[in-house]
Design a protein around this motif. Sequence first.
Motif, PDB file in Angstrom:
ATOM      1  N   PHE A   1      36.917  28.746  29.033  1.00  0.00           N
ATOM      2  CA  PHE A   1      36.364  28.417  30.342  1.00  0.00           C
ATOM      3  C   PHE A   1      35.211  27.418  30.316  1.00  0.00           C
ATOM      4  O   PHE A   1      34.694  27.041  31.360  1.00  0.00           O
ATOM      5  CB  PHE A   1      35.893  29.698  31.048  1.00  0.00           C
ATOM      6  N   GLY A   2      34.795  27.004  29.125  1.00  0.00           N
ATOM      7  CA  GLY A   2      33.748  26.002  29.038  1.00  0.00           C
ATOM      8  C   GLY A   2      32.353  26.534  29.297  1.00  0.00           C
ATOM      9  O   GLY A   2      31.424  25.741  29.532  1.00  0.00           O
ATOM     10  N   MET A   3      32.168  27.848  29.266  1.00  0.00           N
ATOM     11  CA  MET A   3      30.859  28.446  29.468  1.00  0.00           C
ATOM     12  C   MET A   3      30.849  29.826  28.819  1.00  0.00           C
ATOM     13  O   MET A   3      31.897  30.407  28.568  1.00  0.00           O
ATOM     14  CB  MET A   3      30.534  28.571  30.961  1.00  0.00           C
ATOM     15  N   THR A   4      29.668  30.340  28.542  1.00  0.00           N
ATOM     16  CA  THR A   4      29.560  31.658  27.933  1.00  0.00           C
ATOM     17  C   THR A   4      29.799  32.737  28.988  1.00  0.00           C
ATOM     18  O   THR A   4      29.665  32.475  30.192  1.00  0.00           O
ATOM     19  CB  THR A   4      28.168  31.867  27.322  1.00  0.00           C
ATOM     20  N   PRO A   5      30.135  33.961  28.563  1.00  0.00           N
ATOM     21  CA  PRO A   5      30.295  35.061  29.534  1.00  0.00           C
ATOM     22  C   PRO A   5      29.029  35.283  30.360  1.00  0.00           C
ATOM     23  O   PRO A   5      29.113  35.591  31.548  1.00  0.00           O
ATOM     24  CB  PRO A   5      30.607  36.264  28.646  1.00  0.00           C
ATOM     25  N   LYS A   6      27.857  35.121  29.733  1.00  0.00           N
ATOM     26  CA  LYS A   6      26.599  35.325  30.454  1.00  0.00           C
ATOM     27  C   LYS A   6      26.452  34.317  31.585  1.00  0.00           C
ATOM     28  O   LYS A   6      26.090  34.672  32.714  1.00  0.00           O
ATOM     29  CB  LYS A   6      25.421  35.211  29.484  1.00  0.00           C
ATOM     30  N   VAL A   7      26.751  33.052  31.295  1.00  0.00           N
ATOM     31  CA  VAL A   7      26.654  32.015  32.324  1.00  0.00           C
ATOM     32  C   VAL A   7      27.691  32.260  33.418  1.00  0.00           C
ATOM     33  O   VAL A   7      27.415  32.097  34.616  1.00  0.00           O
ATOM     34  CB  VAL A   7      26.841  30.619  31.699  1.00  0.00           C
ATOM     35  N   ALA A   8      28.905  32.661  33.015  1.00  0.00           N
ATOM     36  CA  ALA A   8      29.957  32.945  33.998  1.00  0.00           C
ATOM     37  C   ALA A   8      29.537  34.062  34.934  1.00  0.00           C
ATOM     38  O   ALA A   8      29.784  34.007  36.140  1.00  0.00           O
ATOM     39  CB  ALA A   8      31.247  33.323  33.280  1.00  0.00           C
ATOM     40  N   ARG A   9      28.885  35.096  34.379  1.00  0.00           N
ATOM     41  CA  ARG A   9      28.413  36.211  35.219  1.00  0.00           C
ATOM     42  C   ARG A   9      27.358  35.722  36.204  1.00  0.00           C
ATOM     43  O   ARG A   9      27.407  36.041  37.391  1.00  0.00           O
ATOM     44  CB  ARG A   9      27.856  37.321  34.341  1.00  0.00           C
ATOM     45  N   GLU A  10      26.407  34.939  35.724  1.00  0.00           N
ATOM     46  CA  GLU A  10      25.331  34.453  36.593  1.00  0.00           C
ATOM     47  C   GLU A  10      25.885  33.558  37.701  1.00  0.00           C
ATOM     48  O   GLU A  10      25.512  33.682  38.866  1.00  0.00           O
ATOM     49  CB  GLU A  10      24.294  33.700  35.770  1.00  0.00           C
ATOM     50  N   MET A  11      26.810  32.658  37.334  1.00  0.00           N
ATOM     51  CA  MET A  11      27.406  31.762  38.326  1.00  0.00           C
ATOM     52  C   MET A  11      28.213  32.547  39.336  1.00  0.00           C
ATOM     53  O   MET A  11      28.174  32.281  40.539  1.00  0.00           O
ATOM     54  CB  MET A  11      28.288  30.726  37.632  1.00  0.00           C
ATOM     55  N   GLY A  12      28.993  33.526  38.850  1.00  0.00           N
ATOM     56  CA  GLY A  12      29.826  34.324  39.743  1.00  0.00           C
ATOM     57  C   GLY A  12      29.011  35.124  40.726  1.00  0.00           C
ATOM     58  O   GLY A  12      29.337  35.192  41.909  1.00  0.00           O
ATOM     59  N   TRP A  13      27.919  35.713  40.265  1.00  0.00           N
ATOM     60  CA  TRP A  13      27.074  36.515  41.146  1.00  0.00           C
ATOM     61  C   TRP A  13      26.388  35.640  42.193  1.00  0.00           C
ATOM     62  O   TRP A  13      26.302  36.007  43.354  1.00  0.00           O
ATOM     63  CB  TRP A  13      26.044  37.294  40.334  1.00  0.00           C
ATOM     64  N   ARG A  14      25.908  34.478  41.749  1.00  0.00           N
ATOM     65  CA  ARG A  14      25.258  33.584  42.712  1.00  0.00           C
ATOM     66  C   ARG A  14      26.242  33.130  43.771  1.00  0.00           C
ATOM     67  O   ARG A  14      25.945  33.089  44.956  1.00  0.00           O
ATOM     68  CB  ARG A  14      24.671  32.368  41.994  1.00  0.00           C
ATOM     69  N   ARG A  15      27.457  32.770  43.323  1.00  0.00           N
ATOM     70  CA  ARG A  15      28.469  32.274  44.247  1.00  0.00           C
ATOM     71  C   ARG A  15      28.915  33.368  45.198  1.00  0.00           C
ATOM     72  O   ARG A  15      29.094  33.154  46.390  1.00  0.00           O
ATOM     73  CB  ARG A  15      29.661  31.745  43.433  1.00  0.00           C
ATOM     74  N   LEU A  16      29.074  34.576  44.681  1.00  0.00           N
ATOM     75  CA  LEU A  16      29.488  35.694  45.518  1.00  0.00           C
ATOM     76  C   LEU A  16      28.417  36.005  46.559  1.00  0.00           C
ATOM     77  O   LEU A  16      28.714  36.240  47.729  1.00  0.00           O
ATOM     78  CB  LEU A  16      29.741  36.925  44.646  1.00  0.00           C
ATOM     79  N   LYS A  17      27.161  35.990  46.140  1.00  0.00           N
ATOM     80  CA  LYS A  17      26.069  36.264  47.062  1.00  0.00           C
ATOM     81  C   LYS A  17      26.037  35.218  48.166  1.00  0.00           C
ATOM     82  O   LYS A  17      25.772  35.522  49.333  1.00  0.00           O
ATOM     83  CB  LYS A  17      24.741  36.263  46.298  1.00  0.00           C
ATOM     84  N   HIS A  18      26.334  33.978  47.810  1.00  0.00           N
ATOM     85  CA  HIS A  18      26.340  32.897  48.797  1.00  0.00           C
ATOM     86  C   HIS A  18      27.478  33.060  49.784  1.00  0.00           C
ATOM     87  O   HIS A  18      27.326  32.809  50.976  1.00  0.00           O
ATOM     88  CB  HIS A  18      26.454  31.551  48.078  1.00  0.00           C
ATOM     89  N   LEU A  19      28.646  33.504  49.297  1.00  0.00           N
ATOM     90  CA  LEU A  19      29.823  33.581  50.147  1.00  0.00           C
ATOM     91  C   LEU A  19      29.811  34.805  51.054  1.00  0.00           C
ATOM     92  O   LEU A  19      30.349  34.786  52.148  1.00  0.00           O
ATOM     93  CB  LEU A  19      31.093  33.608  49.296  1.00  0.00           C
ATOM     94  N   ARG A  20      29.213  35.893  50.578  1.00  0.00           N
ATOM     95  CA  ARG A  20      29.218  37.103  51.381  1.00  0.00           C
ATOM     96  C   ARG A  20      28.282  36.959  52.588  1.00  0.00           C
ATOM     97  O   ARG A  20      27.248  36.293  52.523  1.00  0.00           O
ATOM     98  CB  ARG A  20      28.781  38.291  50.534  1.00  0.00           C
ATOM     99  N   THR A  21      28.639  37.610  53.652  1.00  0.00           N
ATOM    100  CA  THR A  21      27.807  37.599  54.848  1.00  0.00           C
ATOM    101  C   THR A  21      26.994  38.868  54.887  1.00  0.00           C
ATOM    102  O   THR A  21      27.531  39.958  54.728  1.00  0.00           O
ATOM    103  CB  THR A  21      28.695  37.526  56.108  1.00  0.00           C
ATOM    104  N   ALA A  22      25.695  38.763  55.101  1.00  0.00           N
ATOM    105  CA  ALA A  22      24.841  39.954  55.187  1.00  0.00           C
ATOM    106  C   ALA A  22      25.287  40.806  56.366  1.00  0.00           C
ATOM    107  O   ALA A  22      25.752  40.285  57.373  1.00  0.00           O
ATOM    108  CB  ALA A  22      23.379  39.526  55.361  1.00  0.00           C
ATOM    109  N   PRO A  23      25.157  42.153  56.288  1.00  0.00           N
ATOM    110  CA  PRO A  23      25.631  43.051  57.345  1.00  0.00           C
ATOM    111  C   PRO A  23      25.083  42.710  58.720  1.00  0.00           C
ATOM    112  O   PRO A  23      25.774  42.864  59.718  1.00  0.00           O
ATOM    113  CB  PRO A  23      25.139  44.427  56.875  1.00  0.00           C
TER     114      PRO A  23
END
Length: 353
Positions: free
Chosen positions: A302-324
Motif C-alpha cells: 500500500f505504499g505506507m506503514t500500518p501506523k500511517v494507514a491507521r492515522e490516515m483512515g481515522w482522520r478521513r473517517l472523522k472528516h466524512l462522518r457527520t456529528a450527531p
Amino acid sequence: MQSKDETSVESNEHTALKCVIDIDTSTAPAAEQFDLYRSWHANLVDITLLREKFKAFAARERVWQLGNLVLLSVSYPGTGYRRRWSNKKNPVFDHWCLTVPRRLVVGTEVVGRLRWRCLAVPHEDESEDDGFLSLLLPRDFAFSQPFDLAIRPEMAAFIADYILLLHRSLPDRTERDVEYITTATTSLLAACITPSRNQIFEAEGPIDAVIMARANKIIAEQLSDPDLSPDKLCRALNVSRSRLYRIFEPAGGISSYIRRQRLLRTRDILSDDIDKRSISAIAEEWGFMDASAFSRTFRREFGMTPKVAREMGWRRLKHLRTAPEQAPVNVGSLPLNALLMKNYLAGHFNSTF
C-alpha cells in the motif's frame, strides 16, 4: 392491500435514477475555477495546466453510483487548454479507471480511444479535449493482473462504445435498474478484459471464470481460517494444483491473492476508529504472526506503514462522518473523492450519509 415493503419496491421501480454528484465551477470567480475543478479530484490525480494564464475554466461534473461501479461525466467544452495529469505519488485509492475522451468538432461529438490505468501505480498523460467519461472499478475486478490490463484493440473500441451508450441511457433508467446495470456491465467487461500474461486457452476461459468465482467466494468466507491454503481450495473446488495455480497466475499466484485479501482486511480494520486493538493483534488475527514482516509486507502493498494507514483512515473517517447534532450530509454535494471513500467504508462503518 399492499404491504409497506411491496409499496417501497414498487416506488423504487419507478424512481428515476439520479446522479449522486452534480457540481460545476460557476460558484467560483473566473480566475479560481480551474483550482476548484482540480480540487474535485485531489485524492485521485494531480492536474496542471500547460498554459498558466486563463480567464475562466467552466466545468461540470456528474457522477452516478452503479453498485460498486462509479460512472463519471466531466465536461469543459471550449476551454482550449492542454492539461497534464498524473496519479498521486501516495495514492489513497487503487481503482481501475477506464476513460473515454470526448471532443466537439463543428458541433459534433468525436470520441477518442479508450484509456485505462490503475490509480495505485505511477502514470502520467496529457490531454486537450472537451470532457470525458470514466468508469471506476474496484481493483480486484475480474481477477485482473494487479497493476496492468491487456485489452485487445477491438475490445477497447467496444468498451468505449458501451460506456457511451450506458451514459446516454441513464436518463431513462430507474433506481430499480441499478442492480441489473451493474451485473450486465461487470459481465460484459469481464468478457472483454483479459489479465496481462494470461496464458489460459480461450476455450477454457468461461470454465476458469466459474472456478475463479467459486474460489473467491470460498476465500472470502474462510479468510480468517489459518488453515486456508491452496491444497484446501483444490479439494473444495475439485481441481488440480496446477490448474488452480494457472488460473491465479495473473494475480500473482493463489498464495499472493489470499495474502492480499488478508492485507486488505487489515487495512479495513485499521481504518475503523472503534477498533482500538494494537496493530500486531490485528495482524495476528489475519495470519501475520511476525509484526515486522507484516509491516514490511503492508508497506510494499500500500505504499505506507500500518501506523500511517491507521492515522490516515481515522482522520478521513472523522472528516466524512457527520456529528450527531449536525444535519445529514447531502451526498449530491460531495466531491468524487468523498464518494469513493464513502463506498470504501460502506459495510464496515455506520457513517451518516
